[in-house]
Design a protein around this motif. Structure first.
Motif, PDB file in Angstrom:
ATOM      1  N   ASP A   1       0.810  -1.216   0.000  1.00  0.00           N
ATOM      2  CA  ASP A   1       0.000   0.000   0.000  1.00  0.00           C
ATOM      3  C   ASP A   1       0.842   1.264   0.000  1.00  0.00           C
ATOM      4  N   HIS A   2       2.100   1.126   0.418  1.00  0.00           N
ATOM      5  CA  HIS A   2       2.979   2.290   0.471  1.00  0.00           C
ATOM      6  C   HIS A   2       4.080   2.230  -0.590  1.00  0.00           C
ATOM      7  N   GLY A   3       3.855   1.400  -1.606  1.00  0.00           N
ATOM      8  CA  GLY A   3       4.756   1.350  -2.745  1.00  0.00           C
ATOM      9  C   GLY A   3       6.116   0.753  -2.460  1.00  0.00           C
ATOM     10  N   LEU A   4       6.222  -0.067  -1.448  1.00  0.00           N
ATOM     11  CA  LEU A   4       7.503  -0.689  -1.094  1.00  0.00           C
ATOM     12  C   LEU A   4       7.545  -2.131  -1.581  1.00  0.00           C
ATOM     13  N   SER A   5       8.711  -2.563  -2.007  1.00  0.00           N
ATOM     14  CA  SER A   5       8.864  -3.919  -2.544  1.00  0.00           C
ATOM     15  C   SER A   5       8.880  -4.937  -1.414  1.00  0.00           C
ATOM     16  N   ILE A   6       8.435  -6.146  -1.748  1.00  0.00           N
ATOM     17  CA  ILE A   6       8.423  -7.255  -0.785  1.00  0.00           C
ATOM     18  C   ILE A   6       9.530  -8.229  -1.166  1.00  0.00           C
ATOM     19  N   SER A   7      10.436  -8.485  -0.239  1.00  0.00           N
ATOM     20  CA  SER A   7      11.546  -9.401  -0.491  1.00  0.00           C
ATOM     21  C   SER A   7      11.437 -10.606   0.437  1.00  0.00           C
ATOM     22  N   ALA A   8      11.538 -11.799  -0.139  1.00  0.00           N
ATOM     23  CA  ALA A   8      11.492 -13.026   0.676  1.00  0.00           C
ATOM     24  C   ALA A   8      12.639 -13.057   1.674  1.00  0.00           C
ATOM     25  N   ASN A   9      13.748 -12.411   1.344  1.00  0.00           N
ATOM     26  CA  ASN A   9      14.906 -12.383   2.243  1.00  0.00           C
ATOM     27  C   ASN A   9      14.650 -11.541   3.489  1.00  0.00           C
ATOM     28  N   TYR A  10      13.605 -10.703   3.427  1.00  0.00           N
ATOM     29  CA  TYR A  10      13.303  -9.854   4.572  1.00  0.00           C
ATOM     30  C   TYR A  10      12.396 -10.551   5.591  1.00  0.00           C
ATOM     31  N   ILE A  11      11.968 -11.769   5.289  1.00  0.00           N
ATOM     32  CA  ILE A  11      11.092 -12.519   6.202  1.00  0.00           C
ATOM     33  C   ILE A  11      11.848 -13.731   6.756  1.00  0.00           C
ATOM     34  N   LYS A  12      11.980 -13.783   8.064  1.00  0.00           N
ATOM     35  CA  LYS A  12      12.695 -14.885   8.706  1.00  0.00           C
ATOM     36  C   LYS A  12      11.718 -15.699   9.552  1.00  0.00           C
ATOM     37  N   ALA A  13      11.636 -16.983   9.257  1.00  0.00           N
ATOM     38  CA  ALA A  13      10.707 -17.875   9.956  1.00  0.00           C
ATOM     39  C   ALA A  13      11.188 -18.156  11.383  1.00  0.00           C
ATOM     40  N   GLY A  14      10.255 -18.630  12.204  1.00  0.00           N
ATOM     41  CA  GLY A  14      10.601 -18.975  13.577  1.00  0.00           C
ATOM     42  C   GLY A  14       9.398 -19.476  14.331  1.00  0.00           C
TER      43      GLY A  14
END
Length: 335
Positions: free
Chosen positions: A206-219
């Motif tokens: 919604d704020h025009g920012l890209s989504i990167s899989a590397n920015y999500i860390k599972a846990g």
């Protein structure tokens, strides 16, 4: 010496049946007799035998609580809320642990059935269809807390995790952050994990920012998951300036790893948590976080079940409010 209704009847010069009717509010006596019997009961120090009374009524005045066997801090506030309401209404609670991801739930239900609980509250357990059928077979009022099911007929009380996650991510965006990590989330958790991932992604989009899989860390929402997440971000040179942690424990893990790595919070990395548990304000720096009203959720859940028991009313679903608690772990990069 234990005072019985026979002792009261003898002193008050009435029958034991009349004493029993007065003490149980059953009617069939005049006001003068009622006052005399209640006065005699008080003077003699009579204490009602609730166990014997429950056998007669076929009611235990017990509420069963089932929760996972985990160390997450927020459960204490939920239980405190339930105990507070239960005691006010003459009920007691029995706490049972269903193991990791509820794998001992059926055993817990059997135990609580043997104890003849009048109602049931299930906390943070993702339910299978088989488990739902087992719960329904008890034919007692129940409610889910901090969880839900795909069966919309089953009542639950919880915060909207999607909206709360969106609010947390937007808060970081509004403070000038453009590279925002998400830490400690369980991809397989339909109840809390997936909504928090989706809320985070939607805020970025919604704020025009890209989504990167590397920015999500599972846990697994734990302290160690937070530490591992930040070590991974650091090793990958992700360049994030902020991280949204899916629990306060994850946030504490991130802060701990930041200390190990020489990363200053919030000057070099802003951190926001989720839950507002008691440790949030004890963190260094004090943690900005999304608050879930756990004690209120416990109170509401227990009250709904008790009302269903006593008034034969339906237990209804309720969405609880969340709020963002600002402390010192997020810096405004716009200033």
């Amino acid at each position: 010496m234990t005072i019985t209704i026979k002792d009261i009847a003898k002193v008050a010069n009435v029958s034991t049946a009349t004493v029993s009717r007065v003490l149980n509010g059953a009617g069939g006596y005049n006001e003068e007799t009622k006052k005399k019997i209640l006065q005699m009961a008080e003077e003699l120090g009579y204490r009602r035998n609730e166990m014997a009374r429950s056998l007669v009524k076929k009611s235990s005045n017990l509420i069963g609580i089932i929760m996972p066997n985990v160390s997450t801090i927020f459960y204490a506030d939920i239980v405190n809320g339930m105990e507070k309401v239960a005691q006010c209404h003459g009920f007691s609670v029995i706490l049972s642990h269903a193991g990791e991801k509820g794998n001992r739930l059926i055993d817990c239900l059997k135990m609580l059935e043997e104890r003849k609980v009048d109602g049931l509250v299930l906390v943070s357990i993702p339910l299978t269809e088989e488990q739902i059928q087992a719960i329904e077979s008890l034919s007692i009022p129940y409610v889910l807390l901090s969880t839900d099911t795909q069966n919309k007929q089953i009542p639950f009380i919880k915060v909207d995790d999607f909206e709360a996650s969106y609010a947390a991510t937007k808060y970081l965006i509004d403070h000038g952050h453009r590279k925002i990590g998400l830490a400690g989330v369980d991809y397989a958790d339909r109840v809390a994990g997936i909504p928090r991932i989706e809320g985070y992604k939607k805020a970025l989009m919604d704020h025009g920012l890209s989504i990167s899989a590397n920015y999500i860390k599972a846990g697994d929402y734990s302290f160690s998951a937070g530490k591992e997440a930040l070590y991974a971000f650091h090793a990958e040179k992700a360049g994030i300036t902020a991280v949204f942690c899916v629990s306060d424990e994850v946030a504490l893990g991130v802060i701990s790893a930041a200390f190990d790595l020489g990363i200053k919070i919030p000057e070099e990395l802003s951190v926001i948590g989720y839950d507002n548990t008691r440790v949030a304000e004890m963190a260094v720096p004090p943690l900005t976080t999304i608050e879930q009203p756990f004690q209120l959720m416990g109170e509401k859940g227990c009250l709904k079940v008790i009302e269903a028991i006593q008034q034969k009313v339906e237990v209804k679903t309720e969405r609880m409010p969340f709020r963002l608690v600002e402390r010192a772990s997020v810096i405004n990069r716009m200033e």
